[in-house]
Design an enzyme around this catalytic site. Structure first.
Site, PDB file in Angstrom:
ATOM      1  N   ASN A 183       0.857  -1.181   0.000  1.00 45.55           N
ATOM      2  CA  ASN A 183       0.000   0.000   0.000  1.00 45.55           C
ATOM      3  C   ASN A 183       0.897   1.236   0.000  1.00 45.55           C
ATOM      4  O   ASN A 183       1.501   1.571   1.020  1.00 45.55           O
ATOM      5  CB  ASN A 183      -0.905  -0.010   1.236  1.00 45.55           C
ATOM      6  CG  ASN A 183      -1.741   1.253   1.365  1.00 45.55           C
ATOM      7  OD1 ASN A 183      -1.903   2.008   0.410  1.00 45.55           O
ATOM      8  ND2 ASN A 183      -2.268   1.496   2.554  1.00 45.55           N
ATOM      9  N   TRP A 184       0.996   1.887  -1.145  1.00 46.09           N
ATOM     10  CA  TRP A 184       1.928   3.006  -1.282  1.00 46.09           C
ATOM     11  C   TRP A 184       1.416   4.299  -0.647  1.00 46.09           C
ATOM     12  O   TRP A 184       2.168   5.274  -0.542  1.00 46.09           O
ATOM     13  CB  TRP A 184       2.219   3.264  -2.758  1.00 46.09           C
ATOM     14  CG  TRP A 184       2.900   2.146  -3.467  1.00 46.09           C
ATOM     15  CD1 TRP A 184       3.254   0.916  -2.957  1.00 46.09           C
ATOM     16  CD2 TRP A 184       3.328   2.135  -4.835  1.00 46.09           C
ATOM     17  NE1 TRP A 184       3.866   0.148  -3.921  1.00 46.09           N
ATOM     18  CE2 TRP A 184       3.921   0.868  -5.087  1.00 46.09           C
ATOM     19  CE3 TRP A 184       3.252   3.062  -5.863  1.00 46.09           C
ATOM     20  CZ2 TRP A 184       4.442   0.528  -6.338  1.00 46.09           C
ATOM     21  CZ3 TRP A 184       3.765   2.714  -7.108  1.00 46.09           C
ATOM     22  CH2 TRP A 184       4.365   1.472  -7.340  1.00 46.09           C
ATOM     23  N   LYS A 185       0.150   4.321  -0.269  1.00 46.05           N
ATOM     24  CA  LYS A 185      -0.460   5.503   0.341  1.00 46.05           C
ATOM     25  C   LYS A 185      -0.227   6.733  -0.565  1.00 46.05           C
ATOM     26  O   LYS A 185      -0.268   6.611  -1.773  1.00 46.05           O
ATOM     27  CB  LYS A 185       0.042   5.692   1.764  1.00 46.05           C
ATOM     28  CG  LYS A 185      -0.171   4.437   2.620  1.00 46.05           C
ATOM     29  CD  LYS A 185       0.088   4.645   4.073  1.00 46.05           C
ATOM     30  CE  LYS A 185      -0.146   3.345   4.828  1.00 46.05           C
ATOM     31  NZ  LYS A 185      -0.008   3.505   6.287  1.00 46.05           N
ATOM     32  N   HIS A 220      -9.417   1.229   5.284  1.00 50.94           N
ATOM     33  CA  HIS A 220      -8.138   1.403   5.977  1.00 50.94           C
ATOM     34  C   HIS A 220      -8.319   2.367   7.147  1.00 50.94           C
ATOM     35  O   HIS A 220      -9.121   3.288   7.092  1.00 50.94           O
ATOM     36  CB  HIS A 220      -7.091   1.939   4.995  1.00 50.94           C
ATOM     37  CG  HIS A 220      -5.691   1.879   5.520  1.00 50.94           C
ATOM     38  ND1 HIS A 220      -5.201   2.808   6.416  1.00 50.94           N
ATOM     39  CD2 HIS A 220      -4.671   0.998   5.298  1.00 50.94           C
ATOM     40  CE1 HIS A 220      -3.947   2.517   6.700  1.00 50.94           C
ATOM     41  NE2 HIS A 220      -3.611   1.420   6.043  1.00 50.94           N
ATOM     42  N   GLU A 276      -6.718   4.792   8.135  1.00 52.38           N
ATOM     43  CA  GLU A 276      -6.545   6.204   7.794  1.00 52.38           C
ATOM     44  C   GLU A 276      -7.797   6.766   7.135  1.00 52.38           C
ATOM     45  O   GLU A 276      -8.128   7.947   7.316  1.00 52.38           O
ATOM     46  CB  GLU A 276      -5.311   6.359   6.905  1.00 52.38           C
ATOM     47  CG  GLU A 276      -4.019   6.089   7.660  1.00 52.38           C
ATOM     48  CD  GLU A 276      -2.844   5.693   6.783  1.00 52.38           C
ATOM     49  OE1 GLU A 276      -1.780   5.394   7.352  1.00 52.38           O
ATOM     50  OE2 GLU A 276      -2.983   5.658   5.550  1.00 52.38           O
ATOM     51  N   GLU A 316      -5.131  -4.824  10.828  1.00 52.62           N
ATOM     52  CA  GLU A 316      -4.103  -3.800  11.027  1.00 52.62           C
ATOM     53  C   GLU A 316      -4.371  -3.076  12.344  1.00 52.62           C
ATOM     54  O   GLU A 316      -5.189  -2.159  12.397  1.00 52.62           O
ATOM     55  CB  GLU A 316      -4.132  -2.787   9.881  1.00 52.62           C
ATOM     56  CG  GLU A 316      -3.736  -3.361   8.542  1.00 52.62           C
ATOM     57  CD  GLU A 316      -3.353  -2.268   7.565  1.00 52.62           C
ATOM     58  OE1 GLU A 316      -2.269  -2.349   6.995  1.00 52.62           O
ATOM     59  OE2 GLU A 316      -4.136  -1.324   7.385  1.00 52.62           O
ATOM     60  N   GLY A 318       2.663   2.493  10.897  1.00 50.95           N
ATOM     61  CA  GLY A 318       3.602   3.596  10.739  1.00 50.95           C
ATOM     62  C   GLY A 318       4.329   3.999  12.003  1.00 50.95           C
ATOM     63  O   GLY A 318       5.042   5.001  12.021  1.00 50.95           O
ATOM     64  N   SER A 338       3.456  -1.927  10.466  1.00 47.30           N
ATOM     65  CA  SER A 338       4.913  -1.936  10.602  1.00 47.30           C
ATOM     66  C   SER A 338       5.517  -3.289  10.243  1.00 47.30           C
ATOM     67  O   SER A 338       6.425  -3.788  10.911  1.00 47.30           O
ATOM     68  CB  SER A 338       5.323  -1.517  12.017  1.00 47.30           C
ATOM     69  OG  SER A 338       4.962  -0.166  12.275  1.00 47.30           O
ATOM     70  N   GLY A 373       2.972  -1.101   4.344  1.00 50.64           N
ATOM     71  CA  GLY A 373       2.988   0.322   4.067  1.00 50.64           C
ATOM     72  C   GLY A 373       4.372   0.796   3.682  1.00 50.64           C
ATOM     73  O   GLY A 373       4.835   0.618   2.558  1.00 50.64           O
ATOM     74  N   GLY A 374       5.075   1.402   4.631  1.00 49.21           N
ATOM     75  CA  GLY A 374       6.361   2.035   4.350  1.00 49.21           C
ATOM     76  C   GLY A 374       7.382   1.121   3.710  1.00 49.21           C
ATOM     77  O   GLY A 374       8.148   1.546   2.833  1.00 49.21           O
TER      78      GLY A 374
END
Length: 254
Positions: free
Chosen positions: A9-11, A95, A97, A167, A173, A213, A234-235
């Site tokens: 997930n590149w956000k 998600h 967010e 999640e 994050g 994470s 994610g990251g």
């Protein structure tokens, strides 16, 4: 046997040029992934570029969100028809967010799941608790309620076409990760809930991913758990080398 799914997930990262560079790096190092599925979810602006790069490769294309209508006067929204036209086969729904920053509730998230299914997109339904909820001993109650609300009224055949991503909000994050044992316990609870909604055979076949994470140095331990069927990253999905290490997790499950 469920085929593991490793999803990036590149956000809100990556211009079209940066997206091209990342995908080219992934394709260069991907190798044989016949025993697992690989998915990237770029921002809307990069979907077309990435679609052209991944066509005919083992990498599938997904989007990070979708609206509930196929078309209409909904400024700024993206429809499931548009996503299908761009070659998407998956879409992330609910998600944390989207829930926390954009105020999406269970009712809207459930409608998005149905809209995705109607247009042959596989929704990745995200569920998870906050740190205060976990500290209060409410984690399972919250997560089960989110699953039930999103899937309310759906048939077993519909539920069978969904991926769940657990999640924990406090791990996204932050660098904190649920221990493999804690993550496995929640995944088992989710699978039990799916069994109550759709039957044990359907529940046994559904992929339940872990997110929060996820990194190259914890993916092997997470994937060793019997009910963890992949990850929503994610990251660590924003660099080819780290995401490739996650994709090439060591399959230690018996």
């Amino acid at each position: 046997m469920r085929t593991p799914l490793l999803a990036g997930n590149w956000k809100m990262y990556k211009t079209t040029g940066e997206a091209r560079e990342l995908v080219e790096g992934l394709l260069h190092g991907l190798g044989d992934v016949s025993d697992r599925k690989v998915l990237v979810c770029p921002p809307f602006t990069a979907l077309h570029t990435v679609r052209d790069l991944v066509q005919g490769t083992p990498i599938a294309l997904g989007a990070q969100d979708v609206y509930i209508e196929p078309q209409g006067a909904f400024t700024g929204a993206i429809s499931p028809v548009m996503l299908r036209d761009l070659g998407c086969t998956y879409v992330i729904v609910g998600h944390s967010e989207r829930r926390a920053i954009f105020g999406e509730g269970d009712d809207l998230i459930g409608k998005k799941v149905r809209a995705a299914l109607t247009h042959d997109l596989m929704p990745i339904l995200c569920v998870g608790e906050t740190k205060p909820q976990r500290d209060a001993g409410e984690a399972e109650t919250i997560v089960v309620a989110q699953v039930r609300a999103a899937l309310a009224g759906m048939t077993p055949d519909q539920i069978a076409r969904i991926v769940i991503a657990y999640e924990p909000v406090w791990a996204i994050g932050t660098g904190d990760t649920a221990t493999p044992v804690d993550a496995q316990a929640m995944h088992a609870t989710i699978r039990q809930t799916l069994g109550e909604l759709a039957g044990t055979d359907v529940a046994a076949a559904i992929n339940i991913l872990y997110g929060g994470s996820v990194k190259p140095d914890n993916i092997d331990d997470l994937m060793a758990q019997p009910d963890i069927d992949g990850s929503l990253v994610g990251g660590a999905s924003l660099k080819a080398d780290s995401f490739l290490r996650i994709v090439h997790f060591l399959p230690t499950r018996g």
